[in-house]
Design a protein around this motif. Structure first.
Motif, mmCIF file in Angstrom:
data_model
loop_
_atom_site.group_PDB
_atom_site.id
_atom_site.type_symbol
_atom_site.label_atom_id
_atom_site.label_comp_id
_atom_site.label_asym_id
_atom_site.label_seq_id
_atom_site.Cartn_x
_atom_site.Cartn_y
_atom_site.Cartn_z
ATOM 1 N N ALA A 87 38.394 46.155 81.583
ATOM 2 C CA ALA A 87 39.018 47.736 81.242
ATOM 3 C C ALA A 87 40.089 47.931 82.094
ATOM 4 O O ALA A 87 40.025 48.119 83.338
ATOM 5 C CB ALA A 87 37.764 48.366 82.069
ATOM 6 N N PRO A 88 41.136 47.700 81.335
ATOM 7 C CA PRO A 88 42.641 47.760 82.122
ATOM 8 C C PRO A 88 42.863 49.286 82.367
ATOM 9 O O PRO A 88 42.369 50.132 81.757
ATOM 10 C CB PRO A 88 43.531 47.315 81.116
ATOM 11 N N GLY A 89 43.724 49.519 83.397
ATOM 12 C CA GLY A 89 44.208 50.427 83.583
ATOM 13 C C GLY A 89 43.740 51.087 85.261
ATOM 14 O O GLY A 89 43.250 50.312 85.922
ATOM 15 N N SER A 90 44.130 52.192 85.494
ATOM 16 C CA SER A 90 43.755 52.794 86.833
ATOM 17 C C SER A 90 43.408 54.175 86.845
ATOM 18 O O SER A 90 43.296 54.717 85.638
ATOM 19 C CB SER A 90 44.977 52.585 87.821
ATOM 20 N N GLY A 91 42.946 54.687 87.794
ATOM 21 C CA GLY A 91 42.528 56.279 87.937
ATOM 22 C C GLY A 91 41.127 56.333 87.515
ATOM 23 O O GLY A 91 40.872 57.560 87.257
ATOM 24 N N PHE A 92 40.409 55.372 87.484
ATOM 25 C CA PHE A 92 39.043 55.652 87.269
ATOM 26 C C PHE A 92 38.204 54.533 87.994
ATOM 27 O O PHE A 92 38.677 53.489 88.623
ATOM 28 C CB PHE A 92 38.681 55.335 85.562
ATOM 29 N N SER A 93 36.758 54.701 88.134
ATOM 30 C CA SER A 93 36.045 53.587 88.584
ATOM 31 C C SER A 93 34.781 53.446 87.724
ATOM 32 O O SER A 93 34.402 54.235 87.044
ATOM 33 C CB SER A 93 35.326 54.302 89.880
ATOM 34 N N ILE A 94 34.375 52.171 87.685
ATOM 35 C CA ILE A 94 33.296 51.647 86.898
ATOM 36 C C ILE A 94 32.152 51.404 87.782
ATOM 37 O O ILE A 94 32.035 50.835 88.782
ATOM 38 C CB ILE A 94 33.570 50.255 86.165
ATOM 39 N N ASN A 95 31.100 52.160 87.076
ATOM 40 C CA ASN A 95 29.800 51.608 88.132
ATOM 41 C C ASN A 95 28.511 51.079 87.248
ATOM 42 O O ASN A 95 27.640 50.752 87.826
ATOM 43 C CB ASN A 95 29.193 53.010 88.520
ATOM 44 N N TYR A 96 29.004 50.926 86.112
ATOM 45 C CA TYR A 96 28.113 50.041 85.214
ATOM 46 C C TYR A 96 28.687 49.151 84.125
ATOM 47 O O TYR A 96 29.542 49.872 83.445
ATOM 48 C CB TYR A 96 26.792 50.947 84.614
ATOM 49 N N MET A 97 28.070 47.991 83.797
ATOM 50 C CA MET A 97 28.749 47.170 82.566
ATOM 51 C C MET A 97 27.613 46.378 81.904
ATOM 52 O O MET A 97 26.731 45.994 82.710
ATOM 53 C CB MET A 97 29.790 46.428 82.983
ATOM 54 N N GLY A 98 27.714 46.246 80.705
ATOM 55 C CA GLY A 98 26.606 45.666 80.133
ATOM 56 C C GLY A 98 26.977 44.933 78.818
ATOM 57 O O GLY A 98 28.133 45.519 77.960
ATOM 58 N N TRP A 99 26.338 43.879 78.244
ATOM 59 C CA TRP A 99 26.493 43.612 76.811
ATOM 60 C C TRP A 99 25.454 43.842 76.051
ATOM 61 O O TRP A 99 24.148 43.777 76.476
ATOM 62 C CB TRP A 99 26.751 41.964 76.882
ATOM 63 N N ASP A 151 20.985 34.113 67.950
ATOM 64 C CA ASP A 151 21.972 34.454 68.955
ATOM 65 C C ASP A 151 22.909 35.128 67.888
ATOM 66 O O ASP A 151 23.899 35.820 68.733
ATOM 67 C CB ASP A 151 22.494 33.714 70.098
ATOM 68 N N THR A 152 22.929 34.908 66.880
ATOM 69 C CA THR A 152 24.327 35.273 65.898
ATOM 70 C C THR A 152 24.107 36.975 65.816
ATOM 71 O O THR A 152 23.081 37.404 65.501
ATOM 72 C CB THR A 152 23.935 34.554 64.656
ATOM 73 N N ALA A 153 25.361 37.532 66.059
ATOM 74 C CA ALA A 153 25.176 39.031 66.174
ATOM 75 C C ALA A 153 26.730 39.501 66.647
ATOM 76 O O ALA A 153 27.496 38.686 66.820
ATOM 77 C CB ALA A 153 24.324 39.403 67.173
ATOM 78 N N ILE A 154 26.873 40.850 66.335
ATOM 79 C CA ILE A 154 28.184 41.201 66.831
ATOM 80 C C ILE A 154 27.899 41.733 68.309
ATOM 81 O O ILE A 154 26.946 42.402 68.525
ATOM 82 C CB ILE A 154 28.759 42.306 66.014
ATOM 83 N N TYR A 155 28.588 41.349 69.404
ATOM 84 C CA TYR A 155 28.184 41.643 70.862
ATOM 85 C C TYR A 155 29.326 42.770 71.171
ATOM 86 O O TYR A 155 30.306 42.580 70.947
ATOM 87 C CB TYR A 155 28.482 40.388 71.617
ATOM 88 N N TYR A 156 28.913 43.643 71.691
ATOM 89 C CA TYR A 156 29.587 44.899 72.268
ATOM 90 C C TYR A 156 29.444 44.810 73.851
ATOM 91 O O TYR A 156 28.344 44.901 74.274
ATOM 92 C CB TYR A 156 29.060 46.214 71.572
ATOM 93 N N CYS A 157 30.366 45.231 74.440
ATOM 94 C CA CYS A 157 30.571 45.472 75.753
ATOM 95 C C CYS A 157 30.441 46.923 75.943
ATOM 96 O O CYS A 157 30.988 47.930 75.436
ATOM 97 C CB CYS A 157 31.966 45.257 76.277
ATOM 98 N N ASN A 158 29.899 47.622 77.067
ATOM 99 C CA ASN A 158 29.586 48.894 77.551
ATOM 100 C C ASN A 158 29.870 49.178 78.584
ATOM 101 O O ASN A 158 29.621 48.166 79.743
ATOM 102 C CB ASN A 158 28.029 49.229 77.038
ATOM 103 N N ALA A 159 30.555 50.329 79.074
ATOM 104 C CA ALA A 159 30.843 50.588 80.478
ATOM 105 C C ALA A 159 30.660 52.062 80.624
ATOM 106 O O ALA A 159 30.773 52.985 79.983
ATOM 107 C CB ALA A 159 32.387 50.332 80.929
#
Length: 123
Positions: free
Chosen positions: A24-36, A93-101
């Protein structure tokens, strides 16, 4: 809010490994959760994606039963980057993997998704 950038993925044989990254590039924010999450072949893209692994920032990773012992989630909170090391890959495990924040900036809370990465495991 940031735009998530995913990398990694590809085509491997069963038993091999892959590593996914989500930044998650950039600034001015905070991340409190991430997942696949992943979308299995043949599934309607509008259907809910299946959780693979996730973590609160600074927390203990949580894994789907199907990947426990094979996948390892790690997070570099200083770089707002999430990694998924996938070992002993299986055809299922074949799938499309998505990141979430989830996070917040000066104005509001947000949830964002990455663009998706194809992982294909051949038998």
């Amino acid at each position: 809010q940031p735009q998530l950038v995913q990398s990694g993925g590809g085509l491997v044989q069963a038993g091999e490994s892959l590593r996914l990254s989500c930044r998650a590039p950039g600034s001015g924010f905070s991340i409190n959760y991430m997942g696949w999450f992943r979308q299995l072949p043949g599934k309607d893209p509008k259907e809910r994606r299946d959780l693979v692994a996730d973590t609160d920032t600074g927390g203990v990773p949580n894994y789907a039963d199907s990947v426990k012992g094979r996948f390892t989630l790690s997070m570099d909170s200083g770089k707002n980057t999430l990694y998924l090391q996938m070992n002993s890959l299986k055809p299922e495990d074949t799938a499309i993997y998505y990141c979430n924040a989830l996070g917040k900036d000066a104005v509001r809370s947000f949830t964002v998704w990455g663009q998706g990465t194809q992982v294909t495991v051949s038998s």
